[in-house]
Write an enzyme that holds these catalytic residues in place. Structure first.
Site, PDB file in Angstrom:
ATOM      1  N   SER A   1     -12.638  70.786  75.444  1.00  0.00           N
ATOM      2  CA  SER A   1     -12.549  69.859  76.755  1.00  0.00           C
ATOM      3  C   SER A   1     -13.859  69.829  77.138  1.00  0.00           C
ATOM      4  O   SER A   1     -14.870  70.608  77.292  1.00  0.00           O
ATOM      5  CB  SER A   1     -11.691  70.378  77.881  1.00  0.00           C
ATOM      6  OG  SER A   1     -11.783  69.647  78.741  1.00  0.00           O
TER       7      SER A   1
ATOM      8  N   TYR B   1      -8.474  76.274  83.709  1.00  0.00           N
ATOM      9  CA  TYR B   1      -8.369  75.608  82.503  1.00  0.00           C
ATOM     10  C   TYR B   1      -9.764  75.484  81.742  1.00  0.00           C
ATOM     11  O   TYR B   1      -9.674  75.701  80.438  1.00  0.00           O
ATOM     12  CB  TYR B   1      -7.979  74.468  82.825  1.00  0.00           C
ATOM     13  CG  TYR B   1      -8.109  73.445  81.549  1.00  0.00           C
ATOM     14  CD1 TYR B   1      -7.068  73.383  80.467  1.00  0.00           C
ATOM     15  CD2 TYR B   1      -8.736  72.173  81.521  1.00  0.00           C
ATOM     16  CE1 TYR B   1      -7.121  72.462  79.593  1.00  0.00           C
ATOM     17  CE2 TYR B   1      -8.776  71.290  80.292  1.00  0.00           C
ATOM     18  CZ  TYR B   1      -7.997  71.425  79.454  1.00  0.00           C
ATOM     19  OH  TYR B   1      -7.845  70.687  78.272  1.00  0.00           O
TER      20      TYR B   1
END
Length: 335
Positions: free
Chosen positions: A127, A152
């Site tokens: 990501s 995350y």
């Protein structure tokens, strides 16, 4: 070839699976069908994939060590595209343990499956959030990413480190995919575009954080899929001349690579909203709010390495991509 696609009922997993099936490959899809968001949307995606005889689905949790091991042993995959994960920056603030199970233990289970069955190439979702406190734009895979600002993001950075370890120890070819703000038809309801259109069609205000003063490298789903399909044929090889001191963090003396997959044309959040207003023919009422914990001000992808590897880089304009999303949303939800 036979592919395993994890998160096959998810946004990107659905589109990647569909493309592989259309290209004549066999796809085994797994997903735990969690209720993080509307399960009926996930089921609808699966219904589309089940139209292909060469698609099979297993409801399976990534953290199920024995289940994942048995799947690999029984199927014998040529390649694995690992897109399943617990997504979302904000959700990680309140539900951190879900990220440990899905993104850390789950990723390790996939690595172990690939190792023990000699999978030819593992591609996995990372990501743009790994760039964290980085401020030099555009974000480059040549830069260090040691200061994430959400759990995350930390799990995605951990995934890259774990993949490198397996590439080094077991010569497992691994490719990490740093996605930048993916949007488009069949998208996730927890993402901004989905929330905006739902609120606007219901005559409600939309929540705009940091007063809208943010830049995002919005990347259309078809461009993401095209990059993945091309990269799955670009199997990393060890670089004998690479060293920690002189080499890029995105490469290695092991068969390991990391790429940015982004549009390379950051858009102001307010311009993104304007594109949605024009596609819908509705003026949004905005609820301007402060910055949220875990968010970053700007994202911008340096995709030169991606282009060198596959001769392609995402470039769908936001106005075009948002228009396609609105068309899908109106048809799917009959709005």
């Amino acid at each position: 070839m036979k592919f395993l696609v994890t998160g096959a009922a998810g946004f990107i997993g659905y589109h990647v699976s569909g493309r592989l099936l259309a290209d004549g490959h066999q796809v085994i899809g797994i997903d735990n069908l969690s209720d993080y968001y509307d399960v009926s949307l996930k089921q609808a995606r699966l219904d589309g994939l089940r139209a292909y005889d060469s698609f099979r689905f297993h409801k399976l949790d990534l953290a199920d060590r024995q289940g994942i091991a048995s799947l690999f042993a029984d199927e014998g995959f040529d390649r694995v595209i690992h897109l399943g994960a617990q997504a979302g920056v904000r959700y990680s603030l309140d539900n951190p343990l879900a990220y440990g199970d899905a993104n850390l233990i789950g990723h390790l289970n996939i690595l172990e499956g690939c190792r023990h069955t000699q999978v030819g190439h593992l591609l996995y979702a990372s990501s743009s959030s790994v760039y964290g406190l980085n401020r030099k734009l555009p974000f480059s895979t040549d830069d260090a990413v040691d200061h994430p600002v959400s759990l995350y993001a930390a799990t995605k950075k951990a995934n890259e480190l774990m993949a490198h370890t397996y590439a080094h120890l077991y010569r497992l070819p691994t490719t990490g995919l740093r996605f930048f703000t993916v949007y488009g038809p069949w998208g996730r309801p927890d993402m901004a575009l989905f929330k905006f259109i739902r609120a606007m069609l219901n005559g409600e205000r939309i929540d705009v954080y940091n007063g809208g003063d943010m830049l995002r490298d919005f990347t259309y789903i078809d461009d993401i899929v095209e990059a993945i399909i091309r990269l799955q044929d670009v199997i990393p090889a060890p670089d004998a001349g690479w060293t920690v001191e002189t080499g890029s963090p995105a490469a290695s003396s092991a068969p390991y690579r990391v790429y940015n997959i982004g549009n390379s044309q950051p858009v102001k959040l307010m311009d993104y909203i304007q594109a949605l207003e024009e596609a819908l023919g509705i003026q949004a009422e905005k609820n301007l709010l402060p910055m949220q914990p875990g968010d970053v001000l700007e994202t911008s992808a340096d995709t030169q390495a991606l282009y060198r590897a596959i001769g392609f880089k995402p470039q769908t304009p936001v106005a075009e991509g948002v228009k396609h999303f609105v068309e899908w949303y109106r048809e799917y939800y009959q709005r």
